[in-house]
Write a protein that holds these residues in place. Sequence first.
Motif, short mmCIF file in Angstrom:
data_model
loop_
_atom_site.label_atom_id
_atom_site.label_comp_id
_atom_site.label_asym_id
_atom_site.label_seq_id
_atom_site.Cartn_x
_atom_site.Cartn_y
_atom_site.Cartn_z
N TYR A 1 26.60 34.64 53.55
CA TYR A 1 27.14 33.32 54.25
C TYR A 1 26.55 32.09 53.79
N LYS A 2 25.81 32.31 52.63
CA LYS A 2 25.06 30.91 51.99
C LYS A 2 26.10 29.83 51.60
N HIS A 3 27.24 30.38 51.51
CA HIS A 3 28.44 29.40 51.09
C HIS A 3 28.72 28.29 52.32
N LEU A 4 28.50 28.70 53.30
CA LEU A 4 28.76 27.75 54.44
C LEU A 4 28.10 26.53 54.45
N LYS A 5 28.75 25.56 54.98
CA LYS A 5 28.03 24.30 54.88
C LYS A 5 27.36 23.72 55.93
N GLU A 6 27.40 24.27 57.16
CA GLU A 6 26.94 23.83 58.54
C GLU A 6 25.96 24.78 59.28
N ILE A 7 24.91 24.36 59.38
CA ILE A 7 23.96 25.14 60.18
C ILE A 7 23.50 24.44 61.37
N PHE A 8 23.49 25.28 62.65
CA PHE A 8 22.93 24.84 63.99
C PHE A 8 21.86 25.52 64.39
N PHE A 9 20.80 24.86 64.97
CA PHE A 9 19.99 25.53 65.43
C PHE A 9 19.70 25.21 66.88
N ILE A 59 14.33 26.26 56.84
CA ILE A 59 15.40 27.44 56.94
C ILE A 59 16.47 26.52 56.10
N ALA A 60 16.99 25.73 56.67
CA ALA A 60 18.21 25.03 55.95
C ALA A 60 18.16 24.86 54.65
N GLN A 61 16.90 24.28 54.18
CA GLN A 61 16.85 23.89 52.65
C GLN A 61 16.75 25.46 51.82
N ASN A 62 16.22 26.32 52.43
CA ASN A 62 16.27 27.62 51.76
C ASN A 62 17.35 28.39 51.67
N LEU A 63 18.37 27.97 52.51
CA LEU A 63 19.72 28.52 52.41
C LEU A 63 20.56 27.74 51.71
N ASN A 64 19.96 26.55 51.12
CA ASN A 64 20.71 25.45 50.45
C ASN A 64 21.94 25.01 51.36
N ILE A 65 21.68 24.81 52.50
CA ILE A 65 22.69 24.20 53.52
C ILE A 65 22.17 22.78 53.95
N LYS A 66 22.76 21.71 53.42
CA LYS A 66 21.95 20.36 53.61
C LYS A 66 22.32 19.92 55.17
N ARG A 67 23.44 20.05 55.71
CA ARG A 67 23.79 19.76 56.96
C ARG A 67 23.09 20.42 58.01
N LYS A 68 22.36 19.97 58.91
CA LYS A 68 21.82 20.93 60.23
C LYS A 68 22.00 20.06 61.45
N TYR A 69 21.93 20.77 62.43
CA TYR A 69 22.22 20.32 63.69
C TYR A 69 21.19 21.00 64.77
N LEU A 70 20.25 20.19 65.45
CA LEU A 70 19.38 20.53 66.08
C LEU A 70 19.61 20.56 67.67
#
Length: 286
Positions: A72-80, A154-165
């Motif tokens: 799923y590393k192709h996904l562009k959004e990650i939420f924590f 975590i976001a950087q290691n997945l190469n997902i730039k957009r993250k929401y905390l």
Amino acid sequence: MRNTSIVGGDFINNCIVIKLDNYDTEISVINRKMGKINIIDNFEIEIGIKHLISLEAKKEFIKIITSKLNDYKHLKEIFFSVQNEDVIIREYPEIQRVKKRDLDGYVNFEIVKDMPVNIEHYVIKYKVLNLQKNIMDIQLILFPKYIEKICTEIAQNLNIKRKYLNMNFDIIQKLIDKKKIDLGHENCMIIENKRNYIILNSVKQRKIYTSTVFEKYGNEDYILSFLEKDIHIFYYGKEDSFIKNIKENEFCVDKLNLNLKVNSLNKEDTVDNIINQNLINIGVVV
């Protein structure tokens, strides 16, 4: 691949939701399409914030997460979502109202200066919960920078730039505001019951004023002292001996009524359990 569950909600692209707790980590891969939330995959890792005491432990933790999410590393959004005892949430009721342009300075210099912590280690946030002519209620949140750093790595290691905390109590507040949670009471308590801890949220006028994390085992009597017999208590998460103990002590306790549209081939009780156990991960994207 786990069984898929679909829950109604607004449009959002495919994303990853990671819930960090003290002792474990819950990961959901979520897709929303045509007004439905689809939980594509679900993982649980028995490593949490309490275990990340060294650089090597953090590296290994991030490596495990990356491996789990490799497809799923192709996904562009990650939420924590995260909330533990290091997240400080305080209520300041009925303080003198100040002008909006002066509010930042008032919080940073008049309130934060009295906190018995090194504020350099925290991100400072606040909310005005109740505004009247001469007074206001303020909720102050101090969020630890070390947790923010873990999420960023975590976001950087997945190469997902957009993250929401997000914080758990903010997610619950959003669900209340969107009427996805049916309280039926202006004032009540909401408990998130996990395996090793609970989060106790105090609700006044349908707003969460305070949110406190308690280690569960060995502290049952202490936690019970924070509960009120004359106020309704709702819970979600584990339905275990801890909840049974609260009921046996004659508190008014009910499972949280979730006003979420469910459409799944799974049995209704299975769907209900999935939503109950994954409410925070689902709530992030509702």
